[in-house]
Design an enzyme around this catalytic site. Structure first.
Site, PDB file in Angstrom:
ATOM      1  N   ASN A   8     -12.851  16.630 -16.949  1.00 19.35           N
ATOM      2  CA  ASN A   8     -11.544  16.873 -16.332  1.00 19.35           C
ATOM      3  C   ASN A   8     -11.102  18.252 -16.777  1.00 19.35           C
ATOM      4  O   ASN A   8     -10.689  18.440 -17.920  1.00 19.35           O
ATOM      5  CB  ASN A   8     -10.546  15.804 -16.812  1.00 19.35           C
ATOM      6  CG  ASN A   8      -9.121  16.106 -16.370  1.00 19.35           C
ATOM      7  OD1 ASN A   8      -8.906  16.940 -15.498  1.00 19.35           O
ATOM      8  ND2 ASN A   8      -8.152  15.436 -16.978  1.00 19.35           N
ATOM      9  N   TRP A   9     -11.233  19.193 -15.859  1.00 17.40           N
ATOM     10  CA  TRP A   9     -10.902  20.579 -16.223  1.00 17.40           C
ATOM     11  C   TRP A   9      -9.398  20.782 -16.389  1.00 17.40           C
ATOM     12  O   TRP A   9      -8.963  21.817 -16.877  1.00 17.40           O
ATOM     13  CB  TRP A   9     -11.411  21.547 -15.144  1.00 17.40           C
ATOM     14  CG  TRP A   9     -12.892  21.787 -15.149  1.00 17.40           C
ATOM     15  CD1 TRP A   9     -13.828  21.225 -15.993  1.00 17.40           C
ATOM     16  CD2 TRP A   9     -13.627  22.665 -14.279  1.00 17.40           C
ATOM     17  NE1 TRP A   9     -15.082  21.699 -15.692  1.00 17.40           N
ATOM     18  CE2 TRP A   9     -14.987  22.589 -14.644  1.00 17.40           C
ATOM     19  CE3 TRP A   9     -13.269  23.502 -13.227  1.00 17.40           C
ATOM     20  CZ2 TRP A   9     -15.995  23.317 -13.994  1.00 17.40           C
ATOM     21  CZ3 TRP A   9     -14.260  24.232 -12.575  1.00 17.40           C
ATOM     22  CH2 TRP A   9     -15.609  24.145 -12.960  1.00 17.40           C
ATOM     23  N   LYS A  10      -8.608  19.844 -15.934  1.00 16.74           N
ATOM     24  CA  LYS A  10      -7.151  20.010 -15.909  1.00 16.74           C
ATOM     25  C   LYS A  10      -6.808  21.327 -15.181  1.00 16.74           C
ATOM     26  O   LYS A  10      -7.571  21.747 -14.316  1.00 16.74           O
ATOM     27  CB  LYS A  10      -6.563  19.972 -17.318  1.00 16.74           C
ATOM     28  CG  LYS A  10      -7.049  18.761 -18.118  1.00 16.74           C
ATOM     29  CD  LYS A  10      -6.220  18.517 -19.329  1.00 16.74           C
ATOM     30  CE  LYS A  10      -6.892  17.457 -20.183  1.00 16.74           C
ATOM     31  NZ  LYS A  10      -5.984  16.851 -21.135  1.00 16.74           N
ATOM     32  N   HIS A  98      -3.530   9.724 -14.530  1.00 19.00           N
ATOM     33  CA  HIS A  98      -3.729  10.393 -15.827  1.00 19.00           C
ATOM     34  C   HIS A  98      -2.389  10.412 -16.565  1.00 19.00           C
ATOM     35  O   HIS A  98      -1.325  10.569 -15.951  1.00 19.00           O
ATOM     36  CB  HIS A  98      -4.243  11.818 -15.598  1.00 19.00           C
ATOM     37  CG  HIS A  98      -4.731  12.460 -16.863  1.00 19.00           C
ATOM     38  ND1 HIS A  98      -3.868  12.975 -17.800  1.00 19.00           N
ATOM     39  CD2 HIS A  98      -5.976  12.630 -17.357  1.00 19.00           C
ATOM     40  CE1 HIS A  98      -4.594  13.457 -18.821  1.00 19.00           C
ATOM     41  NE2 HIS A  98      -5.872  13.260 -18.572  1.00 19.00           N
ATOM     42  N   GLU A 100      -0.940  12.603 -18.179  1.00 17.97           N
ATOM     43  CA  GLU A 100      -0.129  13.808 -17.953  1.00 17.97           C
ATOM     44  C   GLU A 100       0.653  13.695 -16.645  1.00 17.97           C
ATOM     45  O   GLU A 100       1.756  14.232 -16.524  1.00 17.97           O
ATOM     46  CB  GLU A 100      -1.035  15.054 -17.970  1.00 17.97           C
ATOM     47  CG  GLU A 100      -1.511  15.357 -19.389  1.00 17.97           C
ATOM     48  CD  GLU A 100      -2.838  16.086 -19.487  1.00 17.97           C
ATOM     49  OE1 GLU A 100      -3.334  16.594 -18.472  1.00 17.97           O
ATOM     50  OE2 GLU A 100      -3.397  16.121 -20.608  1.00 17.97           O
ATOM     51  N   GLU A 169      -7.597   5.825 -21.951  1.00 18.37           N
ATOM     52  CA  GLU A 169      -7.260   7.099 -22.582  1.00 18.37           C
ATOM     53  C   GLU A 169      -5.996   6.927 -23.413  1.00 18.37           C
ATOM     54  O   GLU A 169      -4.877   7.068 -22.877  1.00 18.37           O
ATOM     55  CB  GLU A 169      -7.019   8.168 -21.512  1.00 18.37           C
ATOM     56  CG  GLU A 169      -8.238   8.492 -20.675  1.00 18.37           C
ATOM     57  CD  GLU A 169      -8.219   9.937 -20.206  1.00 18.37           C
ATOM     58  OE1 GLU A 169      -9.232  10.615 -20.428  1.00 18.37           O
ATOM     59  OE2 GLU A 169      -7.207  10.402 -19.673  1.00 18.37           O
ATOM     60  N   GLY A 175      -6.239  15.550 -26.064  1.00 18.58           N
ATOM     61  CA  GLY A 175      -5.995  16.955 -26.390  1.00 18.58           C
ATOM     62  C   GLY A 175      -5.454  17.170 -27.788  1.00 18.58           C
ATOM     63  O   GLY A 175      -4.984  18.252 -28.112  1.00 18.58           O
ATOM     64  N   SER A 213     -10.153  13.298 -26.669  1.00 20.63           N
ATOM     65  CA  SER A 213     -10.827  14.120 -27.678  1.00 20.63           C
ATOM     66  C   SER A 213     -12.277  13.706 -27.910  1.00 20.63           C
ATOM     67  O   SER A 213     -12.773  13.772 -29.031  1.00 20.63           O
ATOM     68  CB  SER A 213     -10.040  14.112 -28.993  1.00 20.63           C
ATOM     69  OG  SER A 213      -8.745  14.656 -28.781  1.00 20.63           O
ATOM     70  N   GLY A 234     -11.820  16.070 -21.400  1.00 22.79           N
ATOM     71  CA  GLY A 234     -10.972  17.197 -21.048  1.00 22.79           C
ATOM     72  C   GLY A 234     -11.492  18.479 -21.684  1.00 22.79           C
ATOM     73  O   GLY A 234     -12.404  19.129 -21.171  1.00 22.79           O
ATOM     74  N   GLY A 235     -10.936  18.828 -22.833  1.00 21.90           N
ATOM     75  CA  GLY A 235     -11.234  20.103 -23.499  1.00 21.90           C
ATOM     76  C   GLY A 235     -12.718  20.416 -23.603  1.00 21.90           C
ATOM     77  O   GLY A 235     -13.147  21.537 -23.303  1.00 21.90           O
TER      78      GLY A 235
HETATM   79  C1  PEP Z   1      -8.298  14.032 -20.537  1.00 19.45           C
HETATM   80  O1  PEP Z   1      -7.522  14.895 -20.184  1.00 19.45           O
HETATM   81  O2  PEP Z   1      -8.605  13.148 -19.717  1.00 19.45           O
HETATM   82  C2  PEP Z   1      -8.860  14.081 -21.875  1.00 19.45           C
HETATM   83  C3  PEP Z   1      -9.507  13.060 -22.334  1.00 19.45           C
HETATM   84  O3  PEP Z   1      -8.647  15.246 -22.579  1.00 19.45           O
HETATM   85  P1  PEP Z   1      -9.291  15.656 -24.005  1.00 19.45           P
HETATM   86  O4  PEP Z   1     -10.756  15.313 -23.925  1.00 19.45           O
HETATM   87  O5  PEP Z   1      -9.048  17.117 -24.115  1.00 19.45           O
HETATM   88  O6  PEP Z   1      -8.592  14.854 -25.045  1.00 19.45           O
END
Ligand code: PEP
Length: 251
Positions: A8-10, A98, A100, A169, A175, A213, A234-235
């Site tokens: 997930n590039w966000k 999500h 966010e 999640e 993040g 994470s 994500g990251g």
């Molecule tokens: C996400 O945004 O779905 C996510 C899991 O982010 P991260 O891996 O950065 O925690």
């Protein structure tokens, strides 16, 4: 079951950065990988992904995904992107709900369920995110929260629920660098699996992926759990080496 490793590039990327990242991924993707790989890119870059996949054969096995989809089929909804538009770009997946979007855009369980319905109606697999905040975990509400979030999607989608991917999640792990331990995640995944089992005979073949994470160091332990069938990343999906290491951990 083949694990799903979805990035997930966000709201990150640019034409030049994407080209470099996708080129590095294409060079490093293992042939005959044990995992299915997907990338949920910002909507303006869906076309770029397709163009680059035409150049790099390795990318053709990567499932293209969106990070959101409208709850409406079409019409006067300025700024929204419909499931049929995502279908035009060959999207296989769309993240819905999500944290966010729930947090910053006020998406309710009902809206998330309608988004999942739209995706399914257009042959796109929704990746339905559920997860508790730190406050909710500390109050002992984790299971109730994730079950309520998933129940809305089950209720709205009936037997089609077997076609969704569920992503657990925990909000406190997204993040933040804090990961749920493999045991903590497995506990919640088992609760979600049981809830799906009550709704569909297909529950044992459904993918429930973990996000929060996930990185090269913790992926193998998480992915070894019996009810963890992949990751939403994500990251670490923004760095080719890290994302490739997570894909390599899915064995
Ligand atoms: C996400 O945004 O779905 C996510 C899991 O982010 P991260 O891996 O950065 O925690």
């Amino acid at each position: 079951m083949v694990a799903l490793i979805a990035g997930n590039w966000k709201m990150n990327g640019s034409l030049s950065a994407n080209e470099a990242l996708l080129g590095a991924l294409a060079a490093g993707l293992p042939g005959g990988a044990a995992a299915e790989v997907a990338l949920c890119v910002p909507a303006p870059y869906l076309a770029q992904f397709r163009a680059l996949a035409a150049q790099h054969t390795a990318l053709q096995a990567v499932g293209l995904g969106a990070q959101d989809v409208s709850a409406h089929a079409g019409g006067a909804y300025t700024g929204e992107v419909s499931a049929s538009m995502l279908g035009d770009f060959g999207c296989r997946y769309a993240i819905v709900g999500h944290s966010e979007r729930r947090q910053y855009h006020g998406e309710t369980d009902a809206v998330v369920a309608a988004k999942a319905q739209q995706a399914l109606a257009h042959g796109i697999t929704p990746i339905v995110c559920v997860g508790e905040t730190l406050e909710q975990r500390e109050a002992g509400q984790t299971f109730d929260v994730v079950k309520r979030q998933l129940a809305a999607v089950i209720h709205a989608n009936g037997p089609c629920i077997s076609e969704v991917v569920v992503a657990y999640e925990p909000v406190w792990a997204i993040g933040t660098g804090k990961t749920a331990s493999a045991e903590q995640a497995q506990q919640v995944h088992a609760v979600l699996r049981a809830q799906l089992q009550a709704a569909t005979a297909q529950a044992s073949r459904m993918r429930i992926v973990y996000g929060g994470s996930m990185n090269a160091g913790n992926a193998a332990g998480l992915l070894a759990q019996p009810d963890i069938n992949g990751g939403l990343i994500g990251g670490a999906s923004l760095k080719a080496a890290d994302f490739l290491a997570i894909i390599g951990a899915a064995r």
